[in-house]
Design a protein around this motif. Structure first.
Motif, PDB file in Angstrom:
ATOM      1  N   ILE A   1       0.878  -1.167   0.000  1.00 17.61           N
ATOM      2  CA  ILE A   1       0.000   0.000   0.000  1.00 17.61           C
ATOM      3  C   ILE A   1       0.912   1.214   0.000  1.00 17.61           C
ATOM      4  CG2 ILE A   1      -1.820   1.238   1.234  1.00 17.61           C
ATOM      5  CD1 ILE A   1      -2.509  -1.508   2.538  1.00 17.61           C
ATOM      6  N   VAL A   2       1.010   1.873  -1.148  1.00 20.62           N
ATOM      7  CA  VAL A   2       1.968   2.969  -1.300  1.00 20.62           C
ATOM      8  C   VAL A   2       1.230   4.298  -1.229  1.00 20.62           C
ATOM      9  CG1 VAL A   2       3.741   3.987  -2.767  1.00 20.62           C
ATOM     10  CG2 VAL A   2       3.411   1.509  -2.744  1.00 20.62           C
ATOM     11  N   GLY A   3       1.575   5.100  -0.203  1.00 21.85           N
ATOM     12  CA  GLY A   3       1.007   6.434  -0.086  1.00 21.85           C
ATOM     13  C   GLY A   3       2.058   7.458  -0.453  1.00 21.85           C
ATOM     14  N   SER A   4       1.730   8.734  -0.298  1.00 24.18           N
ATOM     15  CA  SER A   4       2.687   9.777  -0.681  1.00 24.18           C
ATOM     16  C   SER A   4       3.882   9.782   0.258  1.00 24.18           C
ATOM     17  CB  SER A   4       2.009  11.145  -0.704  1.00 24.18           C
ATOM     18  OG  SER A   4       1.346  11.363   0.525  1.00 24.18           O
ATOM     19  N   THR A   5       3.690   9.365   1.509  1.00 23.42           N
ATOM     20  CA  THR A   5       4.803   9.402   2.454  1.00 23.42           C
ATOM     21  C   THR A   5       5.168   8.027   3.009  1.00 23.42           C
ATOM     22  OG1 THR A   5       3.221   9.906   4.208  1.00 23.42           O
ATOM     23  CG2 THR A   5       4.389  11.767   3.221  1.00 23.42           C
ATOM     24  N   ASN A   6       4.299   7.050   2.871  1.00 24.20           N
ATOM     25  CA  ASN A   6       4.511   5.773   3.548  1.00 24.20           C
ATOM     26  C   ASN A   6       4.284   4.589   2.625  1.00 24.20           C
ATOM     27  OD1 ASN A   6       3.238   7.769   5.692  1.00 24.20           O
ATOM     28  ND2 ASN A   6       4.578   6.320   6.752  1.00 24.20           N
ATOM     29  N   VAL A   7       4.889   3.452   3.001  1.00 22.57           N
ATOM     30  CA  VAL A   7       4.602   2.183   2.345  1.00 22.57           C
ATOM     31  C   VAL A   7       4.228   1.182   3.438  1.00 22.57           C
ATOM     32  CG1 VAL A   7       5.510   0.280   0.972  1.00 22.57           C
ATOM     33  CG2 VAL A   7       6.193   2.619   0.441  1.00 22.57           C
ATOM     34  N   THR A   8       3.072   0.543   3.261  1.00 17.73           N
ATOM     35  CA  THR A   8       2.625  -0.501   4.182  1.00 17.73           C
ATOM     36  C   THR A   8       2.771  -1.842   3.492  1.00 17.73           C
ATOM     37  OG1 THR A   8       0.994   1.033   5.115  1.00 17.73           O
ATOM     38  CG2 THR A   8       0.691  -1.306   5.599  1.00 17.73           C
ATOM     39  N   ARG A   9       3.408  -2.801   4.173  1.00 14.58           N
ATOM     40  CA  ARG A   9       3.617  -4.116   3.579  1.00 14.58           C
ATOM     41  C   ARG A   9       2.947  -5.170   4.441  1.00 14.58           C
ATOM     42  NH1 ARG A   9       9.661  -2.667   2.574  1.00 14.58           N
ATOM     43  NH2 ARG A   9       9.485  -1.912   0.441  1.00 14.58           N
ATOM     44  N   PHE A  10       2.309  -6.153   3.818  1.00 15.39           N
ATOM     45  CA  PHE A  10       1.773  -7.259   4.583  1.00 15.39           C
ATOM     46  C   PHE A  10       1.878  -8.544   3.783  1.00 15.39           C
ATOM     47  CE2 PHE A  10      -2.453  -7.974   2.626  1.00 15.39           C
ATOM     48  CZ  PHE A  10      -2.595  -6.836   1.855  1.00 15.39           C
ATOM     49  N   SER A  11       2.005  -9.659   4.483  1.00  9.55           N
ATOM     50  CA  SER A  11       1.993 -10.978   3.873  1.00  9.55           C
ATOM     51  C   SER A  11       1.047 -11.847   4.674  1.00  9.55           C
ATOM     52  CB  SER A  11       3.402 -11.603   3.874  1.00  9.55           C
ATOM     53  OG  SER A  11       4.265 -10.894   3.028  1.00  9.55           O
ATOM     54  N   PHE A  12       0.478 -12.883   4.042  1.00 10.93           N
ATOM     55  CA  PHE A  12      -0.529 -13.680   4.732  1.00 10.93           C
ATOM     56  C   PHE A  12      -0.508 -15.122   4.246  1.00 10.93           C
ATOM     57  CE2 PHE A  12      -3.371 -14.032   1.148  1.00 10.93           C
ATOM     58  CZ  PHE A  12      -3.030 -12.934   0.368  1.00 10.93           C
ATOM     59  N   LEU A  13      -1.064 -15.991   5.084  1.00  7.09           N
ATOM     60  CA  LEU A  13      -1.161 -17.411   4.743  1.00  7.09           C
ATOM     61  C   LEU A  13      -2.537 -17.900   5.166  1.00  7.09           C
ATOM     62  CD1 LEU A  13       0.543 -19.919   3.761  1.00  7.09           C
ATOM     63  CD2 LEU A  13       0.857 -20.422   6.189  1.00  7.09           C
ATOM     64  N   ALA A  14      -3.266 -18.512   4.250  1.00  9.77           N
ATOM     65  CA  ALA A  14      -4.582 -19.080   4.572  1.00  9.77           C
ATOM     66  C   ALA A  14      -4.390 -20.394   5.331  1.00  9.77           C
ATOM     67  CB  ALA A  14      -5.392 -19.291   3.298  1.00  9.77           C
ATOM     68  N   ASP A  15      -5.477 -21.000   5.780  1.00  8.18           N
ATOM     69  CA  ASP A  15      -5.400 -22.189   6.629  1.00  8.18           C
ATOM     70  C   ASP A  15      -4.632 -23.339   5.995  1.00  8.18           C
ATOM     71  OD1 ASP A  15      -8.599 -21.580   8.086  1.00  8.18           O
ATOM     72  OD2 ASP A  15      -6.655 -21.641   9.106  1.00  8.18           O
ATOM     73  N   ASN A  16      -3.765 -23.951   6.799  1.00  3.76           N
ATOM     74  CA  ASN A  16      -3.053 -25.166   6.416  1.00  3.76           C
ATOM     75  C   ASN A  16      -2.942 -26.056   7.649  1.00  3.76           C
ATOM     76  OD1 ASN A  16      -1.900 -25.053   3.546  1.00  3.76           O
ATOM     77  ND2 ASN A  16      -1.378 -23.036   4.336  1.00  3.76           N
ATOM     78  N   PRO A  17      -2.869 -27.375   7.464  1.00  2.00           N
ATOM     79  CA  PRO A  17      -2.709 -28.256   8.621  1.00  2.00           C
ATOM     80  C   PRO A  17      -1.324 -28.061   9.237  1.00  2.00           C
ATOM     81  CG  PRO A  17      -2.657 -29.528   6.586  1.00  2.00           C
ATOM     82  CD  PRO A  17      -2.992 -28.125   6.206  1.00  2.00           C
ATOM     83  N   VAL A  18      -1.267 -27.998  10.568  1.00  2.00           N
ATOM     84  CA  VAL A  18      -0.002 -27.719  11.239  1.00  2.00           C
ATOM     85  C   VAL A  18       0.348 -28.726  12.331  1.00  2.00           C
ATOM     86  CG1 VAL A  18      -0.033 -25.240  10.740  1.00  2.00           C
ATOM     87  CG2 VAL A  18      -1.120 -26.099  12.825  1.00  2.00           C
ATOM     88  N   GLY A  19      -0.385 -29.833  12.412  1.00  2.00           N
ATOM     89  CA  GLY A  19      -0.041 -30.838  13.409  1.00  2.00           C
ATOM     90  C   GLY A  19      -0.101 -30.266  14.813  1.00  2.00           C
ATOM     91  N   THR A  20       0.832 -30.648  15.664  1.00  2.00           N
ATOM     92  CA  THR A  20       0.835 -30.148  17.033  1.00  2.00           C
ATOM     93  C   THR A  20       1.946 -29.136  17.274  1.00  2.00           C
ATOM     94  OG1 THR A  20       2.137 -32.055  17.691  1.00  2.00           O
ATOM     95  CG2 THR A  20      -0.250 -32.186  18.060  1.00  2.00           C
ATOM     96  N   SER A  21       2.688 -28.790  16.256  1.00  2.00           N
ATOM     97  CA  SER A  21       3.626 -27.680  16.423  1.00  2.00           C
ATOM     98  C   SER A  21       4.014 -27.158  15.057  1.00  2.00           C
ATOM     99  CB  SER A  21       4.863 -28.117  17.207  1.00  2.00           C
ATOM    100  OG  SER A  21       5.748 -28.809  16.371  1.00  2.00           O
ATOM    101  N   PHE A  22       4.348 -25.883  14.993  1.00  2.00           N
ATOM    102  CA  PHE A  22       4.841 -25.307  13.744  1.00  2.00           C
ATOM    103  C   PHE A  22       5.758 -24.146  14.056  1.00  2.00           C
ATOM    104  CE2 PHE A  22       2.266 -21.421  13.493  1.00  2.00           C
ATOM    105  CZ  PHE A  22       1.154 -21.732  14.252  1.00  2.00           C
ATOM    106  N   THR A  23       6.606 -23.838  13.113  1.00  2.00           N
ATOM    107  CA  THR A  23       7.466 -22.668  13.254  1.00  2.00           C
ATOM    108  C   THR A  23       7.171 -21.701  12.122  1.00  2.00           C
ATOM    109  OG1 THR A  23       9.249 -23.669  11.980  1.00  2.00           O
ATOM    110  CG2 THR A  23       9.366 -23.908  14.360  1.00  2.00           C
ATOM    111  N   VAL A  24       7.290 -20.432  12.425  1.00  2.00           N
ATOM    112  CA  VAL A  24       7.158 -19.382  11.426  1.00  2.00           C
ATOM    113  C   VAL A  24       8.519 -18.730  11.299  1.00  2.00           C
ATOM    114  CG1 VAL A  24       6.051 -17.206  10.814  1.00  2.00           C
ATOM    115  CG2 VAL A  24       4.752 -18.994  12.000  1.00  2.00           C
ATOM    116  N   GLN A  25       9.031 -18.644  10.094  1.00  2.00           N
ATOM    117  CA  GLN A  25      10.320 -18.000   9.868  1.00  2.00           C
ATOM    118  C   GLN A  25      10.122 -16.768   9.007  1.00  2.00           C
ATOM    119  OE1 GLN A  25      13.670 -20.561   9.171  1.00  2.00           O
ATOM    120  NE2 GLN A  25      14.639 -19.085   7.809  1.00  2.00           N
ATOM    121  N   VAL A  26      10.598 -15.646   9.504  1.00  2.00           N
ATOM    122  CA  VAL A  26      10.508 -14.384   8.771  1.00  2.00           C
ATOM    123  C   VAL A  26      11.918 -14.014   8.319  1.00  2.00           C
ATOM    124  CG1 VAL A  26       9.788 -11.966   8.832  1.00  2.00           C
ATOM    125  CG2 VAL A  26       8.567 -13.677  10.206  1.00  2.00           C
ATOM    126  N   ASP A  27      12.163 -14.109   7.018  1.00  2.00           N
ATOM    127  CA  ASP A  27      13.453 -13.722   6.447  1.00  2.00           C
ATOM    128  C   ASP A  27      13.265 -12.403   5.723  1.00  2.00           C
ATOM    129  OD1 ASP A  27      14.255 -17.124   5.536  1.00  2.00           O
ATOM    130  OD2 ASP A  27      14.845 -15.964   7.289  1.00  2.00           O
TER     131      ASP A  27
END
Lengths: 184, 198
Positions: free
Chosen positions: B114-140
């Motif tokens: 979302i690019v404005g005159s002074t700012n940029v907003t960034r987002f990423s998303f993931l819809a539902d997936n099976p994750v068992g009894t534990s999961f890790t999220v890695q942000v690179d």
């Protein structure tokens, strides 16, 4: 008279119900960079359905500051859903964008709601309060059990920039030195 | 009164250390600590969040772990904003955001900036997936100018995110099958068992 009492009772019942719904009030601890800027995440979790007014207290900045902020939520079922009604920082409003997501054969409208507060100047010495109103849970009775959350970020930049302030000081010092040289 | 974390003292230390270290590791990702996230809600629906404020410019890699009481599905989002004129101290670039559960790796979808005159907003998303009894999220990602220059000095760039976790409840038909199977085993056991002596 009786009608008035009835109306008053109804109004009180409504207001007490929303008083039970969760309003979250939190303090934001801004992390400082060596360049004098500050930043922090904001997060909120609602476990009770219904309307909410959440506040994040940024504190009182001892300098004029350019501040911007973001908000985001994702919800793919009613029990996860947060609907933002409004978000303001000392009355300055966020603008919102809603993203639909395909979900099997259907589409979840406004599955993702993204809020943006563009860089705005705030005067030194004013208490900074981020206020967010919305609904937790979609179609639930107030205070029903839900598990819905949102998160965001906030950036604070002192004005003038500390680097610029140093230049001002250096400039004045240089002028002062020149004046002393001439007066000798 | 201005709320400041004590980390401002650590930043000065990091800056003193960093002058040499950053020169050596200009392109290496700085691995953040493995963080175990807490969950709210339950027993069926949970929600949790991740967040970080980067104080060192350059590449980063943050890992967050979620542990669940029972097999579940999960969805999530991450968000950040920066002022274009202050990108050097505020910008976060999401290079890859992944959710890993066992051998399954799911990659977040990047939302349109979302690019404005002074700012940029960034987002990423993931819809539902099976994750068992534990999961890790890695942000690179990358924090700061992220233009390949050798940026030094502590910055303050934040991102955050939320996750929704739903415990998977077996369908009633599955229960019926289990009961039928147990019933079948019971009948077979009774047939095989010799009749008790009178």
């Amino acid at each position: 008279m009786k009608l008035k009492n009835l109306v008053m009772a109804a109004l009180m019942a409504v207001s007490s119900a929303s008083a039970l719904a969760e309003d979250l009030n939190q303090i934001v601890n801004l992390v400082a960079g060596a360049n004098g800027n500050f930043s922090a995440p904001t997060t909120a979790t609602h476990l009770l359905a219904g309307p909410f007014t959440d506040t994040f207290n940024l504190g009182v900045v001892p300098f004029d500051a350019n501040i911007n902020a973001s908000l985001n939520t994702i919800g793919l079922s009613a029990i996860q859903d947060i609907d933002f009604i409004s978000a303001t920082l000392n009355g300055i409003p966020f603008s919102f964008q809603r993203t639909d997501l395909p979900f099997g054969a259907t589409t979840i409208v406004a599955a993702i709601e993204t809020g943006t507060l563009p860089t705005t100047l705030f005067a030194a010495g004013t208490p900074l309060l981020l206020t967010i109103t919305g609904f937790a849970g979609e179609g639930f009775n107030t205070n029903a059990t839900v598990a819905a959350s949102y998160s965001g970020t906030v950036n604070v930049v002192p004005v003038p920039e500390p680097g610029s302030a140093m230049m001002f000081i250096a400039g004045f010092a240089a002028i002062g030195w020149l004046v002393r040289r001439r007066s000798r | 009164m201005f709320f400041l974390q004590e980390r401002s003292k650590m930043n000065r230390f990091v800056r003193l250390l960093g002058a040499g270290a950053i020169a050596l590791a200009a392109s290496a990702a700085i691995a953040g600590p493995l963080q175990t996230q807490s969950l709210s809600g339950g027993p069926i629906n949970f929600t949790g969040f991740i967040a970080d404020t980067l104080t060192t410019p350059g590449n980063f890699s943050d890992t967050f772990t979620f542990t669940l009481p029972a097999p579940s599905i999960a969805n999530g989002q991450v968000i950040t904003i920066f002022d274009i004129a202050s990108a050097a101290s505020q910008q976060v670039v999401f290079n890859t955001v992944t959710l890993t559960s066992g051998l399954d790796v799911y990659t977040f979808t990047k939302g349109t900036d979302i690019v404005g005159s002074t700012n940029v907003t960034r987002f990423s998303f993931l819809a539902d997936n099976p994750v068992g009894t534990s999961f890790t999220v890695q942000v690179d990602g990358c924090a700061g100018l992220c233009d390949g220059s050798n940026q030094t000095g502590a910055i303050a760039a934040s991102y955050s995110g939320t996750f929704n976790i739903t415990r998977v409840i077996p369908e009633p038909a599955s229960f019926a099958l289990v009961l039928a199977a147990l019933g079948g085993i019971g009948i077979t056991a009774r047939r095989r068992k010799p009749a008790p002596a009178a």
